[in-house]
Design an enzyme around this catalytic site. Sequence first.
Site, PDB file in Angstrom:
ATOM      1  N   CYS A 124      39.809  -0.655  23.554  1.00  0.00           N
ATOM      2  CA  CYS A 124      38.344  -0.610  23.426  1.00  0.00           C
ATOM      3  C   CYS A 124      37.756  -2.030  23.455  1.00  0.00           C
ATOM      4  O   CYS A 124      38.269  -2.927  22.798  1.00  0.00           O
ATOM      5  CB  CYS A 124      37.970   0.091  22.130  1.00  0.00           C
ATOM      6  SG  CYS A 124      36.184   0.294  21.949  1.00  0.00           S
TER       7      CYS A 124
ATOM      8  N   CYS B  12      35.439  -3.986  16.351  1.00  0.00           N
ATOM      9  CA  CYS B  12      35.344  -3.442  14.990  1.00  0.00           C
ATOM     10  C   CYS B  12      36.590  -3.847  14.187  1.00  0.00           C
ATOM     11  O   CYS B  12      37.721  -3.504  14.569  1.00  0.00           O
ATOM     12  CB  CYS B  12      35.231  -1.924  15.050  1.00  0.00           C
ATOM     13  SG  CYS B  12      34.030  -1.381  16.291  1.00  0.00           S
TER      14      CYS B  12
ATOM     15  N   CYS C 137      39.413  -1.275  13.207  1.00  0.00           N
ATOM     16  CA  CYS C 137      39.912  -0.254  14.131  1.00  0.00           C
ATOM     17  C   CYS C 137      41.160  -0.672  14.904  1.00  0.00           C
ATOM     18  O   CYS C 137      41.180  -1.714  15.558  1.00  0.00           O
ATOM     19  CB  CYS C 137      38.812   0.127  15.115  1.00  0.00           C
ATOM     20  SG  CYS C 137      39.321   1.492  16.189  1.00  0.00           S
TER      21      CYS C 137
ATOM     22  N   CYS D  91      36.685  18.009  17.598  1.00  0.00           N
ATOM     23  CA  CYS D  91      36.006  16.715  17.776  1.00  0.00           C
ATOM     24  C   CYS D  91      36.802  15.825  18.708  1.00  0.00           C
ATOM     25  O   CYS D  91      37.970  15.528  18.452  1.00  0.00           O
ATOM     26  CB  CYS D  91      35.876  15.988  16.442  1.00  0.00           C
ATOM     27  SG  CYS D  91      35.171  16.994  15.142  1.00  0.00           S
TER      28      CYS D  91
ATOM     29  N   CYS E 162      32.303  18.695  19.042  1.00  0.00           N
ATOM     30  CA  CYS E 162      31.793  17.429  18.534  1.00  0.00           C
ATOM     31  C   CYS E 162      32.380  16.323  19.403  1.00  0.00           C
ATOM     32  O   CYS E 162      33.530  16.431  19.844  1.00  0.00           O
ATOM     33  CB  CYS E 162      32.212  17.247  17.079  1.00  0.00           C
ATOM     34  SG  CYS E 162      31.686  15.662  16.395  1.00  0.00           S
TER      35      CYS E 162
ATOM     36  N   CYS F  10      26.483  13.859  13.148  1.00  0.00           N
ATOM     37  CA  CYS F  10      27.550  13.620  12.180  1.00  0.00           C
ATOM     38  C   CYS F  10      27.589  12.109  12.008  1.00  0.00           C
ATOM     39  O   CYS F  10      27.890  11.389  12.963  1.00  0.00           O
ATOM     40  CB  CYS F  10      28.855  14.152  12.762  1.00  0.00           C
ATOM     41  SG  CYS F  10      30.304  13.643  11.827  1.00  0.00           S
TER      42      CYS F  10
ATOM     43  N   ARG G 290      32.133  15.107   4.461  1.00  0.00           N
ATOM     44  CA  ARG G 290      33.541  15.260   4.854  1.00  0.00           C
ATOM     45  C   ARG G 290      34.428  14.209   4.199  1.00  0.00           C
ATOM     46  O   ARG G 290      34.156  13.012   4.282  1.00  0.00           O
ATOM     47  CB  ARG G 290      33.691  15.179   6.376  1.00  0.00           C
ATOM     48  CG  ARG G 290      35.156  15.374   6.820  1.00  0.00           C
ATOM     49  CD  ARG G 290      35.329  15.476   8.327  1.00  0.00           C
ATOM     50  NE  ARG G 290      34.483  16.505   8.862  1.00  0.00           N
ATOM     51  CZ  ARG G 290      33.572  16.308   9.798  1.00  0.00           C
ATOM     52  NH1 ARG G 290      33.422  15.120  10.319  1.00  0.00           N
ATOM     53  NH2 ARG G 290      32.828  17.291  10.223  1.00  0.00           N
TER      54      ARG G 290
HETATM   55  N1  SAM Z   1      34.326   4.414  19.738  1.00  0.00           N
HETATM   56  C1  SAM Z   1      33.483   5.335  19.085  1.00  0.00           C
HETATM   57  C2  SAM Z   1      32.695   4.717  17.936  1.00  0.00           C
HETATM   58  O1  SAM Z   1      33.076   3.664  17.457  1.00  0.00           O
HETATM   59  O2  SAM Z   1      31.699   5.316  17.558  1.00  0.00           O
HETATM   60  C3  SAM Z   1      34.230   6.546  18.539  1.00  0.00           C
HETATM   61  C4  SAM Z   1      35.603   6.404  17.970  1.00  0.00           C
HETATM   62  S1  SAM Z   1      35.712   5.431  16.456  1.00  0.00           S
HETATM   63  C5  SAM Z   1      37.450   5.345  16.245  1.00  0.00           C
HETATM   64  C6  SAM Z   1      35.101   6.582  15.225  1.00  0.00           C
HETATM   65  C7  SAM Z   1      35.119   6.162  13.796  1.00  0.00           C
HETATM   66  O3  SAM Z   1      36.443   6.079  13.312  1.00  0.00           O
HETATM   67  C8  SAM Z   1      34.540   4.822  13.405  1.00  0.00           C
HETATM   68  O4  SAM Z   1      33.138   4.818  13.367  1.00  0.00           O
HETATM   69  C9  SAM Z   1      35.120   4.637  12.023  1.00  0.00           C
HETATM   70  O5  SAM Z   1      34.271   5.191  11.040  1.00  0.00           O
HETATM   71  C10 SAM Z   1      36.423   5.427  12.074  1.00  0.00           C
HETATM   72  N2  SAM Z   1      37.603   4.562  11.933  1.00  0.00           N
HETATM   73  C11 SAM Z   1      38.132   3.760  12.868  1.00  0.00           C
HETATM   74  N3  SAM Z   1      39.210   3.111  12.393  1.00  0.00           N
HETATM   75  C12 SAM Z   1      39.375   3.508  11.103  1.00  0.00           C
HETATM   76  C13 SAM Z   1      40.310   3.175  10.072  1.00  0.00           C
HETATM   77  N4  SAM Z   1      41.291   2.301  10.275  1.00  0.00           N
HETATM   78  N5  SAM Z   1      40.164   3.787   8.885  1.00  0.00           N
HETATM   79  C14 SAM Z   1      39.165   4.682   8.676  1.00  0.00           C
HETATM   80  N6  SAM Z   1      38.258   5.021   9.604  1.00  0.00           N
HETATM   81  C15 SAM Z   1      38.355   4.435  10.807  1.00  0.00           C
HETATM   82 FE1  SF4 Z   2      36.112   0.990  19.762  1.00  0.00          FE
HETATM   83 FE2  SF4 Z   2      37.361   1.512  17.485  1.00  0.00          FE
HETATM   84 FE3  SF4 Z   2      35.027   0.252  17.446  1.00  0.00          FE
HETATM   85 FE4  SF4 Z   2      35.117   2.853  18.157  1.00  0.00          FE
HETATM   86  S1  SF4 Z   2      35.610   1.988  16.168  1.00  0.00           S
HETATM   87  S2  SF4 Z   2      33.966   1.210  19.160  1.00  0.00           S
HETATM   88  S3  SF4 Z   2      37.125   2.903  19.200  1.00  0.00           S
HETATM   89  S4  SF4 Z   2      36.938  -0.533  18.353  1.00  0.00           S
END
Ligand code: SAM
Ligand code: SF4
Length: 324
Positions: A64, A68, A71, A108, A139, A199, A271
Amino acid sequence: MTAAVTRISEDDGLRHDWTPAEVEALFALPFMDLLHQAHLLHRTHFDPNRIQISRLLSIKTGGCPEDCSYCPQSAHHATGLEREKLLAVEEVIAAAAKAKEDGASRFCMGAAWRGPKGDDFQVALAMIEGVKGLGLETCASFGLLSREQARQLKEAGLDYYNHNLDTSPEHYGEIVHTRTFQDRLDTIEHVQDAGLHVCSGGIVGLGEQARDRAAMLIALANLPHHPDSVPINLLIPIPGPPLAETARPDPVDFVRTIAVARVMMPKSFVRLSAGREGMTPEMQALCFFAGANSVFCGEKLLTARNASPQQDKGLFERLGLRPL
Ligand code: SAM
Ligand code: SF4
Ligand code: DTB
């Protein structure tokens, strides 16, 4: 002025004008008083013995472009996660059929995108049509959306769009540098305007203060409509992302966050989202008492392990919790 601080009084009988002082006072209540209040409200609006079950699938994993800090799928962190291609429509429909068999009511689909683009978006629309055709709620969590993309998702049969605020407006810049908190709010506006259910929730464990948890919940509750579903994730510390070393939050503070979300958004599904795998049955039971009434079931979340389906079955039986 951003929607996060706009006071909107909708005639829905719900509050959209929460102030930091009020919400910080909720967090500071004696634990028993807060849980009592949250549980009473929970019973007013929901059957406390029923939970909604969703199933997640990562349709596009890793690589990606966003950074973040939490992530494992960000291309900016060396997590050892393989970057994969977009799944085929048939694979997704087969996984959704299996999820339905296992008792999920909502499927989802998550993608490691900044936002959907080009042909991939057309394929994702076909996935939604196919999953909807199985009689499941759909979702999607595809990142930032334009107004037009939100409209196309609705047309394809999408029910819910997941787009988390993740943390407070003040803390956001510490956690993500490739987009702004306002970008997230703009997408939520496009989603709500397209008539999709929202959501949206966040993560506990990003090194935030109690005032940030309050500010995040205020940003959610003071939206023109409360999100229909509010996922509260406990950070899964995956080696690689910069936050992997952050101290784990106090479990009592995590339960408080669930309870305050329940008090502020009494008619929304709250949730108990990522992070259940490391939680004791007692901790999960406290979260359900505090107002959580939705979970993800299945071996996997997107890339991380989830609570095991066998353990979940046993836990729900022990607690007398039945799927909605
Ligand atoms: N890329 C899209 C976004 O960021 O909206 C969708 C996928 S992203 C993985 C969805 C959500 O996963 C993030 O907004 C975050 O809340 C959650 N997430 C990601 N990594 C995580 C982690 N290590 N622990 C808990 N929640 C996580
Ligand atoms: Fe990409 Fe993870 Fe950020 Fe979603 S949360 S935008 S998958 S880096
Ligand atoms: C949400 O709030 N949590 C889910 C879903 N919405 C998309 C994602 C959790 C991801 C946990 C880390 C992983 O599996 O990679």
